[in-house]
Write a protein that holds these residues in place. Structure first.
Motif, PDB file in Angstrom:
ATOM      1  N   UNK A 156     -28.621 -39.531  26.288  1.00 42.81           N
ATOM      2  CA  UNK A 156     -29.394 -40.218  27.330  1.00 42.81           C
ATOM      3  C   UNK A 156     -28.976 -41.683  27.459  1.00 42.81           C
ATOM      4  N   UNK A 157     -28.645 -42.327  26.351  1.00 43.78           N
ATOM      5  CA  UNK A 157     -28.176 -43.712  26.418  1.00 43.78           C
ATOM      6  C   UNK A 157     -26.854 -43.795  27.196  1.00 43.78           C
ATOM      7  N   UNK A 158     -25.936 -42.876  26.922  1.00 42.44           N
ATOM      8  CA  UNK A 158     -24.658 -42.867  27.635  1.00 42.44           C
ATOM      9  C   UNK A 158     -24.868 -42.546  29.115  1.00 42.44           C
ATOM     10  N   UNK A 159     -25.721 -41.555  29.404  1.00 45.28           N
ATOM     11  CA  UNK A 159     -26.020 -41.219  30.801  1.00 45.28           C
ATOM     12  C   UNK A 159     -26.667 -42.391  31.525  1.00 45.28           C
ATOM     13  N   UNK A 160     -27.596 -43.061  30.853  1.00 43.48           N
ATOM     14  CA  UNK A 160     -28.242 -44.219  31.463  1.00 43.48           C
ATOM     15  C   UNK A 160     -27.267 -45.334  31.753  1.00 43.48           C
ATOM     16  N   UNK A 161     -26.359 -45.595  30.826  1.00 39.66           N
ATOM     17  CA  UNK A 161     -25.350 -46.629  31.039  1.00 39.66           C
ATOM     18  C   UNK A 161     -24.422 -46.255  32.185  1.00 39.66           C
ATOM     19  N   UNK A 162     -24.046 -44.966  32.266  1.00 39.77           N
ATOM     20  CA  UNK A 162     -23.170 -44.520  33.348  1.00 39.77           C
ATOM     21  C   UNK A 162     -23.881 -44.602  34.698  1.00 39.77           C
ATOM     22  N   UNK A 244     -30.916 -36.496  35.298  1.00 44.28           N
ATOM     23  CA  UNK A 244     -30.032 -37.621  34.997  1.00 44.28           C
ATOM     24  C   UNK A 244     -28.570 -37.280  35.293  1.00 44.28           C
ATOM     25  N   UNK A 245     -28.157 -36.066  34.950  1.00 43.37           N
ATOM     26  CA  UNK A 245     -26.790 -35.642  35.250  1.00 43.37           C
ATOM     27  C   UNK A 245     -26.548 -35.619  36.754  1.00 43.37           C
ATOM     28  N   UNK A 246     -27.510 -35.066  37.501  1.00 46.83           N
ATOM     29  CA  UNK A 246     -27.358 -34.994  38.958  1.00 46.83           C
ATOM     30  C   UNK A 246     -27.351 -36.391  39.580  1.00 46.83           C
ATOM     31  N   UNK A 247     -28.245 -37.261  39.135  1.00 46.64           N
ATOM     32  CA  UNK A 247     -28.320 -38.621  39.681  1.00 46.64           C
ATOM     33  C   UNK A 247     -27.051 -39.408  39.377  1.00 46.64           C
ATOM     34  N   UNK A 248     -26.556 -39.272  38.152  1.00 48.20           N
ATOM     35  CA  UNK A 248     -25.336 -39.977  37.766  1.00 48.20           C
ATOM     36  C   UNK A 248     -24.143 -39.481  38.560  1.00 48.20           C
ATOM     37  N   UNK A 249     -24.044 -38.158  38.725  1.00 48.47           N
ATOM     38  CA  UNK A 249     -22.942 -37.589  39.506  1.00 48.47           C
ATOM     39  C   UNK A 249     -22.979 -38.081  40.948  1.00 48.47           C
ATOM     40  N   UNK A 250     -24.179 -38.157  41.532  1.00 49.06           N
ATOM     41  CA  UNK A 250     -24.305 -38.611  42.925  1.00 49.06           C
ATOM     42  C   UNK A 250     -23.881 -40.066  43.075  1.00 49.06           C
ATOM     43  N   UNK A 251     -24.313 -40.915  42.144  1.00 49.31           N
ATOM     44  CA  UNK A 251     -23.967 -42.335  42.226  1.00 49.31           C
ATOM     45  C   UNK A 251     -22.466 -42.542  42.008  1.00 49.31           C
ATOM     46  N   UNK A 252     -21.885 -41.830  41.051  1.00 50.60           N
ATOM     47  CA  UNK A 252     -20.452 -41.981  40.789  1.00 50.60           C
ATOM     48  C   UNK A 252     -19.625 -41.444  41.954  1.00 50.60           C
ATOM     49  N   UNK A 253     -20.111 -40.387  42.613  1.00 53.03           N
ATOM     50  CA  UNK A 253     -19.412 -39.891  43.798  1.00 53.03           C
ATOM     51  C   UNK A 253     -19.408 -40.950  44.895  1.00 53.03           C
ATOM     52  N   UNK A 254     -20.537 -41.649  45.080  1.00 54.39           N
ATOM     53  CA  UNK A 254     -20.589 -42.711  46.091  1.00 54.39           C
ATOM     54  C   UNK A 254     -19.630 -43.845  45.735  1.00 54.39           C
TER      55      UNK A 254
END
Length: 267
Positions: A156-162, A244-254
């Motif tokens: 979760x810390x790594x996902x949050x940072x990403x 968190x995985x879905x949100x991170x993937x969406x932001x990184x795609x943008x």
């Protein structure tokens, strides 16, 4: 002169490992060079939060989720500090380069949009982990809190940072001035991190506010770390992991899409 590409393969290969690692190293060196700002300041801030709550509430506050109130606070404050620093790392790096006019030095090298995203986000993750580990060492020494699920807490810390690192890239690409970035920080990032169960259990909130909180991805980040540390949470950690995985993937795609288009980056 011979062509530097063959069948769409770049001269540096399908992946520019040297260029990507160089960008990561540059981002890490940026925050390591000012460790008093990137390490000492977050440690002091986290310590002040705990000290203020301990002095203001003290032993009069009963247990929360079956653990002492300060033990409940630690994961939220740790995660809040981690994600704020990850956001600050990527956003400041890109925005300062844009304002100073040297962003071209990053855009001109043979780095693909994916490599740019990975390079910047890796720097944000590095700073987040740097701060998180430092805070946890101090907390473990002085409070003796035992981590219940260390691997899940680390995920979760790594996902949050990403996630916040990616959000920092989006904000820096969109903003052209420091006051615009300040507005994004004050009116978006800070409310997301403070109104996400950092200092309280959402069970105490009215029903409509609980529903609103569940729409905030940062809530699942903080709740996930809390489960990893004390073994208690307001929602399922597995649901939080998916969100968190879905949100991170969406932001990184943008981030990737805007780098690919050169949105608000190229003159």
């Amino acid at each position: 002169m011979a062509d530097t590409t063959t069948m769409g393969v770049r001269r540096f290969g399908r992946w520019n490992w040297t260029g990507t690692w160089t960008l990561v190293e540059r981002e890490v060196r940026r925050f390591m060079a000012v460790w008093t700002q990137t390490l000492a300041a977050p440690l002091i801030t986290a310590g002040l939060f705990l000290a203020v709550f301990a002095l203001a509430i003290g032993p009069s506050r009963g247990p929360v989720m079956g653990v002492p109130f300060l033990h409940f606070l630690v994961p939220g404050i740790l995660m809040m500090t981690v994600i704020q620093n990850a956001f600050a790392n990527t956003s400041s790096s890109i925005l300062v380069a844009k304002v100073q006019g040297n962003i071209v030095d990053t855009l001109m090298p043979p780095l693909s949009p994916v490599e740019l995203v990975i390079g910047y986000v890796a720097g944000g993750i590095g700073r987040g982990l740097f701060v998180g580990v430092a805070i946890w060492v101090v907390v473990a020494v002085f409070m003796g809190i035992e981590v219940q699920h260390p691997f899940l807490a680390l995920v979760f810390v790594i996902l949050g940072s990403a996630f916040l690192g990616g959000l920092g890239i989006v904000a820096a690409i969109f903003a052209n001035k420091f006051d615009q970035m300040a507005a994004i920080t004050n009116f978006v990032v800070t409310p997301l991190s403070f109104l996400s169960g950092t200092f309280y259990s959402i069970e105490r909130l009215p029903g409509w506010l609980q529903t609103l909180t569940h729409l905030n991805p940062v809530f699942y980040l903080i709740d996930g770390v809390r489960y990893g540390v004390i073994g208690r949470s307001d929602s399922s950690p597995w649901l939080g992991l998916v969100v968190c995985l879905a949100s991170t993937a969406a932001v990184l795609w943008l981030c990737w899409y805007w780098f690919k288009r050169g949105y608000r980056m190229k003159p």
